[in-house]
Design an enzyme around this catalytic site. Structure first.
Site, PDB file in Angstrom:
ATOM      1  N   GLU A 113      55.483  88.112  40.464  1.00 51.67           N
ATOM      2  CA  GLU A 113      54.647  87.239  39.641  1.00 51.67           C
ATOM      3  C   GLU A 113      53.313  87.904  39.316  1.00 51.67           C
ATOM      4  O   GLU A 113      52.768  87.743  38.220  1.00 51.67           O
ATOM      5  CB  GLU A 113      54.441  85.910  40.359  1.00 51.67           C
ATOM      6  CG  GLU A 113      55.722  85.090  40.469  1.00 51.67           C
ATOM      7  CD  GLU A 113      55.654  83.978  41.502  1.00 51.67           C
ATOM      8  OE1 GLU A 113      56.201  82.890  41.231  1.00 51.67           O
ATOM      9  OE2 GLU A 113      55.058  84.195  42.587  1.00 51.67           O
ATOM     10  N   GLU A 133      62.509  83.653  47.146  1.00 46.73           N
ATOM     11  CA  GLU A 133      61.952  82.459  47.781  1.00 46.73           C
ATOM     12  C   GLU A 133      63.004  81.482  48.319  1.00 46.73           C
ATOM     13  O   GLU A 133      62.862  80.981  49.457  1.00 46.73           O
ATOM     14  CB  GLU A 133      61.016  81.736  46.796  1.00 46.73           C
ATOM     15  CG  GLU A 133      59.667  82.400  46.590  1.00 46.73           C
ATOM     16  CD  GLU A 133      59.673  83.417  45.468  1.00 46.73           C
ATOM     17  OE1 GLU A 133      58.590  83.795  44.993  1.00 46.73           O
ATOM     18  OE2 GLU A 133      60.780  83.854  45.060  1.00 46.73           O
TER      19      GLU A 133
END
Length: 255
Positions: A113, A133
């Site tokens: 990200e 994640e």
């Protein structure tokens, strides 16, 4: 002690992650440091480009430091860790100066990200990207399912976030996520960034805002920044401020 360093060398700046013992994973303090450095960079008029890199280890950035946030209460996790991280990564994405991520190793989760918040990416041949994640019971929180979907096709995002697949550097280039693969991505990133010294800083800034407005990167702010820059250079603004200061009606020249 800061784990993100800002180094300025003439027209180029380098933001360097320095937490190799934890694979350059982000801590709450690192988020604060990144925001502080972004504010400093906006005030550095002589800087025309920024290279984001990391201390050499097995990862460019392994994401968030799980140990640092594992005891955060759920409400605080949503309010602070996720929302503040999102806001600070947005701050990086919306820097007026062009940014290049030099990805020397794996970029996972928040590390991916972070790289996605830059304008351009150069990857080492062995580097990969991933969104792991869900494997630890969470979901991407710093725009991995939002900004990243503007940079990669939906099926590729699903490969990573649903099936845990890693995407290698060569495929990242083929998909358009990375500009190129280089044995020394930092050197290549600096080489590319050095070309900014030959361009107009104001024109480059305006072009970045225009592209961001087109793809929806904080469109309203980008449009107002363009408008503010246009009117800020006008004699109408000078006259308007002078009239206000002298408590008289303005006589706008129209230029």
């Amino acid at each position: 002690m800061s784990c993100i360093h800002l180094e300025i060398d003439g027209p180029l700046a380098t933001l360097r992650l320095d937490n190799p013992e934890k694979l350059n994973a982000f801590t709450p303090q690192m988020l604060k440091d990144l925001e502080h450095h972004c504010a400093d960079l906006e005030r550095e008029a002589g800087v025309v480009g920024v290279v984001l890199t990391a201390e050499p280890c097995k990862a460019f950035c392994a994401g968030a430091d799980i140990i640092a946030w594992k005891d955060i209460a759920p409400l605080d996790f949503a309010r602070h860790w996720v929302r503040e991280g999102h806001r600070i990564f947005d701050r990086l994405a919306r820097l007026s100066k062009p940014t290049i991520a030099a990805i020397g190793a794996h970029a996972f989760g928040g590390g991916l990200e972070l790289a996605a918040a830059c304008d351009l990416r150069v990857m080492a041949p062995r580097a990969t990207i991933a969104l792991p994640e869900p494997q630890i019971g969470i979901v991407p929180g710093w725009s991995g399912t939002q900004r990243l979907t503007r940079l990669l096709p939906e099926p590729v995002i699903k490969e990573m976030v649903l099936f845990g697949r890693r995407i290698p550097a060569a495929r990242c280039v083929a998909l358009g996520f990375a500009a190129e693969v280089a044995e020394d991505p930092i050197e290549k990133a600096r080489e590319v960034a050095s070309r900014l010294a030959e361009t107009s800083p104001r024109a480059t800034e305006a072009a970045k805002y225009m592209v961001h407005a087109a793809v929806g990167e904080d469109r309203s702010a980008m449009i107002e920044a363009l408008g503010g820059g246009m009117i800020g250079a006008s004699n109408d603004k000078v006259e308007g401020i002078a009239a206000f200061a002298n408590k008289r009606k303005p006589n706008f020249p129209g230029n």
